[in-house]
Every structure is written in C-alpha cells, then in structure tokens.
Design a protein around this motif. Structure first.
Motif, PDB file in Angstrom:
ATOM      1  N   PHE A  85     -25.207  -2.238  12.029  1.00  0.00           N
ATOM      2  CA  PHE A  85     -25.130  -3.368  12.948  1.00  0.00           C
ATOM      3  C   PHE A  85     -24.394  -2.973  14.225  1.00  0.00           C
ATOM      4  O   PHE A  85     -23.537  -2.089  14.218  1.00  0.00           O
ATOM      5  CB  PHE A  85     -24.427  -4.551  12.282  1.00  0.00           C
ATOM      6  CG  PHE A  85     -25.200  -5.099  11.114  1.00  0.00           C
ATOM      7  CD1 PHE A  85     -26.283  -5.943  11.315  1.00  0.00           C
ATOM      8  CD2 PHE A  85     -24.852  -4.767   9.819  1.00  0.00           C
ATOM      9  CE1 PHE A  85     -27.004  -6.441  10.237  1.00  0.00           C
ATOM     10  CE2 PHE A  85     -25.569  -5.257   8.727  1.00  0.00           C
ATOM     11  CZ  PHE A  85     -26.652  -6.095   8.937  1.00  0.00           C
ATOM     12  N   GLN A  86     -24.719  -3.678  15.272  1.00  0.00           N
ATOM     13  CA  GLN A  86     -24.125  -3.407  16.579  1.00  0.00           C
ATOM     14  C   GLN A  86     -22.595  -3.491  16.529  1.00  0.00           C
ATOM     15  O   GLN A  86     -21.901  -2.689  17.140  1.00  0.00           O
ATOM     16  CB  GLN A  86     -24.665  -4.410  17.599  1.00  0.00           C
ATOM     17  CG  GLN A  86     -24.109  -4.196  18.977  1.00  0.00           C
ATOM     18  CD  GLN A  86     -24.714  -5.154  19.989  1.00  0.00           C
ATOM     19  OE1 GLN A  86     -25.325  -6.154  19.634  1.00  0.00           O
ATOM     20  NE2 GLN A  86     -24.539  -4.846  21.245  1.00  0.00           N
ATOM     21  N   ASP A  87     -22.087  -4.458  15.771  1.00  0.00           N
ATOM     22  CA  ASP A  87     -20.629  -4.648  15.706  1.00  0.00           C
ATOM     23  C   ASP A  87     -20.025  -3.945  14.474  1.00  0.00           C
ATOM     24  O   ASP A  87     -18.899  -4.235  14.082  1.00  0.00           O
ATOM     25  CB  ASP A  87     -20.291  -6.136  15.724  1.00  0.00           C
ATOM     26  CG  ASP A  87     -21.008  -6.912  14.620  1.00  0.00           C
ATOM     27  OD1 ASP A  87     -21.708  -6.268  13.800  1.00  0.00           O
ATOM     28  OD2 ASP A  87     -20.880  -8.149  14.568  1.00  0.00           O
ATOM     29  N   PHE A  88     -20.771  -3.052  13.878  1.00  0.00           N
ATOM     30  CA  PHE A  88     -20.370  -2.190  12.749  1.00  0.00           C
ATOM     31  C   PHE A  88     -20.118  -2.933  11.433  1.00  0.00           C
ATOM     32  O   PHE A  88     -20.456  -2.458  10.372  1.00  0.00           O
ATOM     33  CB  PHE A  88     -19.144  -1.317  13.082  1.00  0.00           C
ATOM     34  CG  PHE A  88     -19.187  -0.658  14.439  1.00  0.00           C
ATOM     35  CD1 PHE A  88     -20.371  -0.139  14.933  1.00  0.00           C
ATOM     36  CD2 PHE A  88     -18.051  -0.586  15.235  1.00  0.00           C
ATOM     37  CE1 PHE A  88     -20.432   0.471  16.200  1.00  0.00           C
ATOM     38  CE2 PHE A  88     -18.088   0.012  16.500  1.00  0.00           C
ATOM     39  CZ  PHE A  88     -19.286   0.536  16.964  1.00  0.00           C
ATOM     40  N   ARG A  89     -19.455  -4.100  11.525  1.00  0.00           N
ATOM     41  CA  ARG A  89     -19.147  -4.915  10.353  1.00  0.00           C
ATOM     42  C   ARG A  89     -18.364  -4.165   9.272  1.00  0.00           C
ATOM     43  O   ARG A  89     -18.699  -4.242   8.081  1.00  0.00           O
ATOM     44  CB  ARG A  89     -20.428  -5.515   9.747  1.00  0.00           C
ATOM     45  CG  ARG A  89     -21.154  -6.357  10.779  1.00  0.00           C
ATOM     46  CD  ARG A  89     -22.182  -7.255  10.185  1.00  0.00           C
ATOM     47  NE  ARG A  89     -22.963  -7.855  11.253  1.00  0.00           N
ATOM     48  CZ  ARG A  89     -24.025  -8.599  11.078  1.00  0.00           C
ATOM     49  NH1 ARG A  89     -24.449  -8.865   9.854  1.00  0.00           N
ATOM     50  NH2 ARG A  89     -24.680  -9.105  12.100  1.00  0.00           N
ATOM     51  N   LEU A  90     -17.360  -3.425   9.704  1.00  0.00           N
ATOM     52  CA  LEU A  90     -16.477  -2.776   8.741  1.00  0.00           C
ATOM     53  C   LEU A  90     -15.398  -3.765   8.322  1.00  0.00           C
ATOM     54  O   LEU A  90     -15.082  -4.702   9.055  1.00  0.00           O
ATOM     55  CB  LEU A  90     -15.836  -1.535   9.364  1.00  0.00           C
ATOM     56  CG  LEU A  90     -16.823  -0.473   9.868  1.00  0.00           C
ATOM     57  CD1 LEU A  90     -16.073   0.668  10.540  1.00  0.00           C
ATOM     58  CD2 LEU A  90     -17.703   0.042   8.731  1.00  0.00           C
ATOM     59  N   ILE A  91     -14.823  -3.535   7.144  1.00  0.00           N
ATOM     60  CA  ILE A  91     -13.739  -4.403   6.685  1.00  0.00           C
ATOM     61  C   ILE A  91     -12.425  -3.783   7.170  1.00  0.00           C
ATOM     62  O   ILE A  91     -12.092  -2.659   6.795  1.00  0.00           O
ATOM     63  CB  ILE A  91     -13.782  -4.555   5.150  1.00  0.00           C
ATOM     64  CG1 ILE A  91     -15.130  -5.175   4.753  1.00  0.00           C
ATOM     65  CG2 ILE A  91     -12.608  -5.408   4.661  1.00  0.00           C
ATOM     66  CD1 ILE A  91     -15.492  -5.050   3.300  1.00  0.00           C
ATOM     67  N   ASN A  99     -14.484   1.270   2.569  1.00  0.00           N
ATOM     68  CA  ASN A  99     -15.576   0.552   3.232  1.00  0.00           C
ATOM     69  C   ASN A  99     -16.926   1.017   2.699  1.00  0.00           C
ATOM     70  O   ASN A  99     -17.820   0.209   2.456  1.00  0.00           O
ATOM     71  CB  ASN A  99     -15.520   0.768   4.752  1.00  0.00           C
ATOM     72  CG  ASN A  99     -14.827  -0.369   5.473  1.00  0.00           C
ATOM     73  OD1 ASN A  99     -15.406  -1.439   5.664  1.00  0.00           O
ATOM     74  ND2 ASN A  99     -13.575  -0.147   5.848  1.00  0.00           N
ATOM     75  N   GLN A 143     -16.344   4.727  14.103  1.00  0.00           N
ATOM     76  CA  GLN A 143     -16.587   3.504  13.316  1.00  0.00           C
ATOM     77  C   GLN A 143     -18.085   3.323  13.075  1.00  0.00           C
ATOM     78  O   GLN A 143     -18.520   2.919  12.000  1.00  0.00           O
ATOM     79  CB  GLN A 143     -16.034   2.284  14.051  1.00  0.00           C
ATOM     80  CG  GLN A 143     -14.519   2.242  14.065  1.00  0.00           C
ATOM     81  CD  GLN A 143     -13.986   1.018  14.787  1.00  0.00           C
ATOM     82  OE1 GLN A 143     -14.498  -0.081  14.630  1.00  0.00           O
ATOM     83  NE2 GLN A 143     -12.958   1.207  15.578  1.00  0.00           N
ATOM     84  N   GLN A 144     -18.846   3.651  14.091  1.00  0.00           N
ATOM     85  CA  GLN A 144     -20.292   3.529  13.946  1.00  0.00           C
ATOM     86  C   GLN A 144     -20.819   4.505  12.893  1.00  0.00           C
ATOM     87  O   GLN A 144     -21.718   4.186  12.122  1.00  0.00           O
ATOM     88  CB  GLN A 144     -20.967   3.800  15.286  1.00  0.00           C
ATOM     89  CG  GLN A 144     -22.437   3.480  15.257  1.00  0.00           C
ATOM     90  CD  GLN A 144     -23.046   3.596  16.633  1.00  0.00           C
ATOM     91  OE1 GLN A 144     -22.760   4.552  17.356  1.00  0.00           O
ATOM     92  NE2 GLN A 144     -23.851   2.653  17.017  1.00  0.00           N
ATOM     93  N   ALA A 147     -20.264   3.112   9.569  1.00  0.00           N
ATOM     94  CA  ALA A 147     -21.317   2.118   9.301  1.00  0.00           C
ATOM     95  C   ALA A 147     -22.614   2.818   8.884  1.00  0.00           C
ATOM     96  O   ALA A 147     -23.333   2.338   8.008  1.00  0.00           O
ATOM     97  CB  ALA A 147     -21.537   1.241  10.529  1.00  0.00           C
ATOM     98  N   ARG A 150     -22.203   4.107   5.334  1.00  0.00           N
ATOM     99  CA  ARG A 150     -22.368   2.975   4.413  1.00  0.00           C
ATOM    100  C   ARG A 150     -23.850   2.605   4.263  1.00  0.00           C
ATOM    101  O   ARG A 150     -24.311   2.287   3.172  1.00  0.00           O
ATOM    102  CB  ARG A 150     -21.561   1.776   4.925  1.00  0.00           C
ATOM    103  CG  ARG A 150     -21.590   0.583   3.982  1.00  0.00           C
ATOM    104  CD  ARG A 150     -20.865  -0.598   4.560  1.00  0.00           C
ATOM    105  NE  ARG A 150     -21.364  -0.914   5.896  1.00  0.00           N
ATOM    106  CZ  ARG A 150     -20.790  -1.764   6.719  1.00  0.00           C
ATOM    107  NH1 ARG A 150     -19.687  -2.382   6.372  1.00  0.00           N
ATOM    108  NH2 ARG A 150     -21.319  -2.005   7.904  1.00  0.00           N
TER     109      ARG A 150
END
Ligand code: ADP
Length: 227
Positions: A85-91, A99, A143-144, A147, A150
């Motif tokens: 996702f564009q906003d990575f959505r990591l915890i 993660n 971060q990307q 993602a 994952r």
C-alpha cells in the motif's frame, strides 16, 4: 491471471468509476496501470481484491469469477496476492520482524515456519540487518521494503504496488522498481498502479492507461520513448 470482461462499476449514489473495461493480464507479466486521480485506479484494485464487486461484467482471477466467489473464499484470494500500500500500513509498535511475522501469525502458520520464512523475505528486500528496528527508525524506502517483504510472505502469484512512489523520493522509487523487477523475473506477476506518467514511461513495460473509467491505452512502452 487477471481478466476484466466488460466491467462497469457504479458506486451507490451514481458515480461511474469504471465503464466497459476489458483487459487481460497474464501470469508473469509486469504491468503499469496508469491514470490521473479519479481515473478509476483504486476501483480497479478494489475489484481485484474483492473489496468491491462489479456492477456488471466479470472480474476473473485465475479463471475464478469474483462476483460469484463465496465470502469465506475471499481471505484465500487475498492471500494469493501481496499488496504494497502507498502508506505502507506497518504496525508502528512492532519490529520489522514482527510486522512481517504478524501476517503469517494471523493465518495460524507454525512459529518454526515463521522463523525460517521471515528472515528469508527480509533478505530478499535487503533488510536482514534491520529486523529488530521499529518502523519509525527506518527511512521511507526501507519501510516500503518491509511492506514488500510482508506482501511476499505467503509466496503470492501476484504483487500489487499501489502508488509506490507516493511516499518516497525519486531515487528510492527506482530502487523499489528494481526490486519489483527482480521479483517479476522469478515469475511473479507485478501490477504497479500509479498516477506518475514519468515513472511508468521510464521502463519498457506494458502500460495500461485508464481515464475517466475507461481503458484508453494498452501498449508496451519502448524504452526511451516518451508517451
Ligand atoms: P483513482 O484511484 O484513479 O483516483 P478511484 O477509483 O478512487 O480513482 O475513483 C474513480 C471515480 O469513482 C471517482 O469519480 C471517484 O469519485 C468515484 N468513487 C471512488 N470511490 C467511491 C465511493 N466509495 N463512492 C462513490 N464514488 C466513488
């Protein structure tokens, strides 16, 4: 692998997001889906992920009509696709390792398998050394890549990158594209959704252009030729 047969999507309220879309993406392809804001890109993604259903026409993944898919089959469909996702959505409170591991734990995979798989996918994206970090300790590009790791954890046949250049700088976005190409070279289908004309036309890949809900272009870009 992905087929749209005369797909129209009208949202409640009457907004037509896609109209009579026909397209076919084969297994192993690398495709850009290019379009301005409001063109219908997110709707395209939501239809593939069965977050939305077509109003008319058929969306098929591996020959399976998503409009007829039972609700209980949907999680299995989504597991066969990895989405970045564009906003990575990591915890934010979980380490890089956790993660990625979390995506496996929620599907009840045994811890010993997780202990093998997580370092492997982190290695693929070049983050083996950062597994104990928290997301906030990483750059946007890193971060990307978490993602992406994952997204790879369930060995998907398809990787979807949603606006991969949205939250990182241009240099890192090239790095990301190289990683996606490497992933594609082992046979995984890659779909990159973007509004960035420049990015899509930098590569000699197939570009499907959507505008106002219709496919207005579908051709392989010859590298160096600006569309
Ligand atoms: P993009 O991702 O290319 O920006 P979208 O698929 O989000 O495009 O939107 C395509 C069109 O559908 C736009 O006109 C948008 O306003 C409309 N749309 C998207 N989502 C909804 C929704 N949930 N309800 C009503 N209209 C929507």
């Amino acid at each position: 692998m992905i087929e749209f047969e005369d797909v129209t999507k009208v949202y409640p309220g009457g907004n037509t997001a896609l109209e009579n879309v026909n397209l076919h993406i084969d297994k192993g392809e690398f495709v850009f889906v290019l379009g301005h804001s409001g063109a219908g890109k997110s709707t395209f993604l939501k239809l593939i992920l069965r977050e939305e259903k077509a109003t008319s026409g058929r969306v098929l993944i591996d020959g399976k009509d998503l409009g007829r898919m039972k609700e209980r089959e949907v999680p299995y469909l989504r597991r066969r696709m990895g989405v970045v996702f564009q906003d990575f959505r990591l915890i934010p409170t979980m380490t890089v390792y956790d993660n990625v591991a979390f995506a496996m734990r929620v599907t009840n995979i045994a811890e010993d398998k997780i202990r093998k798989r997580v370092p492997y996918v982190l290695g693929l994206v070049g983050l083996a050394q950062k597994s104990d970090r928290l997301p906030e300790e990483l750059s946007g590009g890193e971060q990307q890549r978490v993602a992406l790791a994952r997204a790879l954890v369930h060995s998907p046949q398809l990787i979807i990158a949603d606006e991969p250049t949205g939250n990182i700088d241009p240099e890192l976005s090239l790095e990301m594209m190289e990683l996606l190409s490497a992933i594609n070279s082992v046979g995984i289908t890659v779909v990159v959704v973007t509004h960035e004309h420049e990015l899509a036309y930098r590569f000699s890949k197939r570009i499907i252009t959507i505008d106002h809900g219709a496919v207005v272009g579908d051709a392989v870009n010859k590298q160096g030729v600006k569309g």
